[in-house]
Design a protein around this motif. Structure first.
Motif, PDB file in Angstrom:
ATOM      1  N   MET A 189       4.310  -4.156  -1.374  1.00  0.00           N
ATOM      2  CA  MET A 189       4.894  -5.077  -2.343  1.00  0.00           C
ATOM      3  C   MET A 189       6.259  -4.545  -2.776  1.00  0.00           C
ATOM      4  O   MET A 189       6.446  -3.347  -2.934  1.00  0.00           O
ATOM      5  N   LEU A 190       7.195  -5.440  -2.996  1.00  0.00           N
ATOM      6  CA  LEU A 190       8.551  -5.039  -3.369  1.00  0.00           C
ATOM      7  C   LEU A 190       8.866  -5.363  -4.831  1.00  0.00           C
ATOM      8  O   LEU A 190       8.375  -6.344  -5.383  1.00  0.00           O
ATOM      9  N   GLY A 191       9.686  -4.510  -5.439  1.00  0.00           N
ATOM     10  CA  GLY A 191      10.279  -4.669  -6.760  1.00  0.00           C
ATOM     11  C   GLY A 191       9.604  -5.557  -7.776  1.00  0.00           C
ATOM     12  O   GLY A 191       8.508  -5.272  -8.250  1.00  0.00           O
ATOM     13  N   GLU A 192      10.291  -6.656  -8.114  1.00  0.00           N
ATOM     14  CA  GLU A 192       9.828  -7.544  -9.184  1.00  0.00           C
ATOM     15  C   GLU A 192       8.466  -8.154  -8.886  1.00  0.00           C
ATOM     16  O   GLU A 192       7.646  -8.301  -9.775  1.00  0.00           O
ATOM     17  N   GLU A 193       8.241  -8.516  -7.637  1.00  0.00           N
ATOM     18  CA  GLU A 193       6.937  -9.078  -7.258  1.00  0.00           C
ATOM     19  C   GLU A 193       5.830  -8.060  -7.555  1.00  0.00           C
ATOM     20  O   GLU A 193       4.793  -8.395  -8.105  1.00  0.00           O
ATOM     21  N   ARG A 194       6.072  -6.806  -7.205  1.00  0.00           N
ATOM     22  CA  ARG A 194       5.083  -5.749  -7.428  1.00  0.00           C
ATOM     23  C   ARG A 194       4.843  -5.551  -8.931  1.00  0.00           C
ATOM     24  O   ARG A 194       3.709  -5.489  -9.381  1.00  0.00           O
ATOM     25  N   ARG A 195       5.914  -5.478  -9.698  1.00  0.00           N
ATOM     26  CA  ARG A 195       5.761  -5.275 -11.146  1.00  0.00           C
ATOM     27  C   ARG A 195       5.023  -6.449 -11.791  1.00  0.00           C
ATOM     28  O   ARG A 195       4.190  -6.264 -12.666  1.00  0.00           O
ATOM     29  N   TYR A 196       5.284  -7.665 -11.313  1.00  0.00           N
ATOM     30  CA  TYR A 196       4.582  -8.842 -11.822  1.00  0.00           C
ATOM     31  C   TYR A 196       3.087  -8.734 -11.519  1.00  0.00           C
ATOM     32  O   TYR A 196       2.241  -8.984 -12.386  1.00  0.00           O
ATOM     33  N   GLU A 197       2.753  -8.343 -10.298  1.00  0.00           N
ATOM     34  CA  GLU A 197       1.351  -8.194  -9.901  1.00  0.00           C
ATOM     35  C   GLU A 197       0.661  -7.075 -10.680  1.00  0.00           C
ATOM     36  O   GLU A 197      -0.478  -7.221 -11.113  1.00  0.00           O
ATOM     37  N   LEU A 198       1.351  -5.949 -10.849  1.00  0.00           N
ATOM     38  CA  LEU A 198       0.781  -4.817 -11.593  1.00  0.00           C
ATOM     39  C   LEU A 198       0.527  -5.203 -13.049  1.00  0.00           C
ATOM     40  O   LEU A 198      -0.520  -4.882 -13.616  1.00  0.00           O
ATOM     41  N   LEU A 199       1.491  -5.900 -13.633  1.00  0.00           N
ATOM     42  CA  LEU A 199       1.348  -6.339 -15.023  1.00  0.00           C
ATOM     43  C   LEU A 199       0.166  -7.292 -15.161  1.00  0.00           C
ATOM     44  O   LEU A 199      -0.646  -7.164 -16.089  1.00  0.00           O
ATOM     45  N   SER A 200       0.033  -8.206 -14.227  1.00  0.00           N
ATOM     46  CA  SER A 200      -1.082  -9.147 -14.233  1.00  0.00           C
ATOM     47  C   SER A 200      -2.416  -8.406 -14.112  1.00  0.00           C
ATOM     48  O   SER A 200      -3.387  -8.704 -14.823  1.00  0.00           O
ATOM     49  N   LEU A 201      -2.459  -7.432 -13.229  1.00  0.00           N
ATOM     50  CA  LEU A 201      -3.671  -6.632 -13.026  1.00  0.00           C
ATOM     51  C   LEU A 201      -4.045  -5.889 -14.318  1.00  0.00           C
ATOM     52  O   LEU A 201      -5.209  -5.896 -14.738  1.00  0.00           O
ATOM     53  N   LEU A 202      -3.073  -5.264 -14.965  1.00  0.00           N
ATOM     54  CA  LEU A 202      -3.334  -4.535 -16.211  1.00  0.00           C
ATOM     55  C   LEU A 202      -3.779  -5.473 -17.334  1.00  0.00           C
ATOM     56  O   LEU A 202      -4.700  -5.164 -18.086  1.00  0.00           O
ATOM     57  N   ARG A 203      -3.125  -6.617 -17.446  1.00  0.00           N
ATOM     58  CA  ARG A 203      -3.470  -7.588 -18.496  1.00  0.00           C
ATOM     59  C   ARG A 203      -4.900  -8.098 -18.354  1.00  0.00           C
ATOM     60  O   ARG A 203      -5.578  -8.344 -19.341  1.00  0.00           O
ATOM     61  N   ALA A 254      -1.243   2.376  -7.082  1.00  0.00           N
ATOM     62  CA  ALA A 254      -0.431   2.671  -5.893  1.00  0.00           C
ATOM     63  C   ALA A 254      -1.118   2.157  -4.626  1.00  0.00           C
ATOM     64  O   ALA A 254      -0.469   1.583  -3.747  1.00  0.00           O
ATOM     65  N   LYS A 255      -2.442   2.363  -4.535  1.00  0.00           N
ATOM     66  CA  LYS A 255      -3.189   1.860  -3.375  1.00  0.00           C
ATOM     67  C   LYS A 255      -3.122   0.340  -3.320  1.00  0.00           C
ATOM     68  O   LYS A 255      -2.921  -0.251  -2.254  1.00  0.00           O
ATOM     69  N   TYR A 256      -3.284  -0.293  -4.475  1.00  0.00           N
ATOM     70  CA  TYR A 256      -3.253  -1.754  -4.555  1.00  0.00           C
ATOM     71  C   TYR A 256      -1.912  -2.309  -4.056  1.00  0.00           C
ATOM     72  O   TYR A 256      -1.860  -3.272  -3.307  1.00  0.00           O
ATOM     73  N   ALA A 257      -0.821  -1.649  -4.485  1.00  0.00           N
ATOM     74  CA  ALA A 257       0.516  -2.145  -4.144  1.00  0.00           C
ATOM     75  C   ALA A 257       1.055  -1.549  -2.849  1.00  0.00           C
ATOM     76  O   ALA A 257       2.147  -1.917  -2.411  1.00  0.00           O
ATOM     77  N   ASN A 258       0.290  -0.611  -2.268  1.00  0.00           N
ATOM     78  CA  ASN A 258       0.699   0.044  -1.036  1.00  0.00           C
ATOM     79  C   ASN A 258       2.049   0.766  -1.192  1.00  0.00           C
ATOM     80  O   ASN A 258       2.952   0.632  -0.373  1.00  0.00           O
ATOM     81  N   VAL A 259       2.158   1.517  -2.300  1.00  0.00           N
ATOM     82  CA  VAL A 259       3.352   2.316  -2.581  1.00  0.00           C
ATOM     83  C   VAL A 259       2.899   3.688  -3.075  1.00  0.00           C
ATOM     84  O   VAL A 259       1.713   3.922  -3.281  1.00  0.00           O
ATOM     85  N   SER A 260       3.840   4.572  -3.307  1.00  0.00           N
ATOM     86  CA  SER A 260       3.494   5.907  -3.808  1.00  0.00           C
ATOM     87  C   SER A 260       3.188   5.849  -5.303  1.00  0.00           C
ATOM     88  O   SER A 260       3.573   4.906  -6.004  1.00  0.00           O
ATOM     89  N   ARG A 261       2.529   6.895  -5.779  1.00  0.00           N
ATOM     90  CA  ARG A 261       2.220   6.974  -7.200  1.00  0.00           C
ATOM     91  C   ARG A 261       3.504   7.074  -8.021  1.00  0.00           C
ATOM     92  O   ARG A 261       3.601   6.553  -9.117  1.00  0.00           O
TER      93      ARG A 261
END
Length: 176
Positions: A4-18, A30-37
């Motif tokens: 996942m890239l930039g804003e899309e990733r942050r939007y998804e992470l925020l949604s997941l946390l909410r 990190a596993k969910y977004a396929n990026v590093s910690r």
């Protein structure tokens, strides 16, 4: 899974946390977004800079839901005890139906240092203590010979009074 890239990733992470009732570790995000910690750490900092109510706790990242109709009461208490007594202190607090929101120490150079812990039950106490032991970390209170503050919260003043009573009986509460 696609990275996942930039804003899309942050939007998804925020949604997941909410939509999650509890904390989520940076590793799981990190596993969910396929990026590093480290990317997750940076994303969380960017989201916090946008005033998103995200807190990094010892159990992971937590989105602070606004408490709706349930009124909560908070109190700041001063405690002092040995590192070996930390588990007993935390269990004493959560067994009264009270959440430990943070730990605060007064450092001679850095001033007030606050760490969010958000511990509200026995399982979270066990997980916190286990993490301290596994990482061989020192408690923040080691910087102040055992003296520290906690902000605690509960659904009633009675619960907060009970915590003070029990901590006083154990000699952990510092007063006047």
């Amino acid at each position: 899974m696609k990275k996942m890239l930039g804003e899309e990733r942050r939007y998804e992470l925020l949604s997941l946390l909410r939509n999650n009732n509890g904390p989520i570790t940076g590793t799981d995000l990190a596993k969910y977004a396929n990026v590093s910690r480290q990317v997750i750490v940076n994303d969380m900092n960017l989201l916090k800079a946008r005033n998103e109510p995200i807190v990094a706790t010892s159990q992971g990242y937590l989105y602070m839901q606004l408490e709706e109709s349930n009124k909560t009461f908070e109190r700041k208490i001063v405690c002092s005890h040995t590192a070996e007594q930390a588990k007993d202190e935390l269990l004493t607090i959560v067994d009264c139906g009270v959440k430990v929101k943070n730990v605060i120490v007064e450092h001679p150079v850095y001033g007030e240092i606050t760490a969010s812990v958000m511990i509200s039950n026995r399982l979270e106490v066990e997980q916190f203590i286990k993490k301290v032991e596994e990482t061989k970390a020192n408690y923040l209170s080691a910087l102040t010979d055992g003296t520290h503050l906690h902000v605690i919260s509960a659904s009633s003043e009675k619960n907060l009074d009970l915590v003070e009573e029990k901590l006083r009986a154990k000699g952990y509460l510092v007063e006047n």
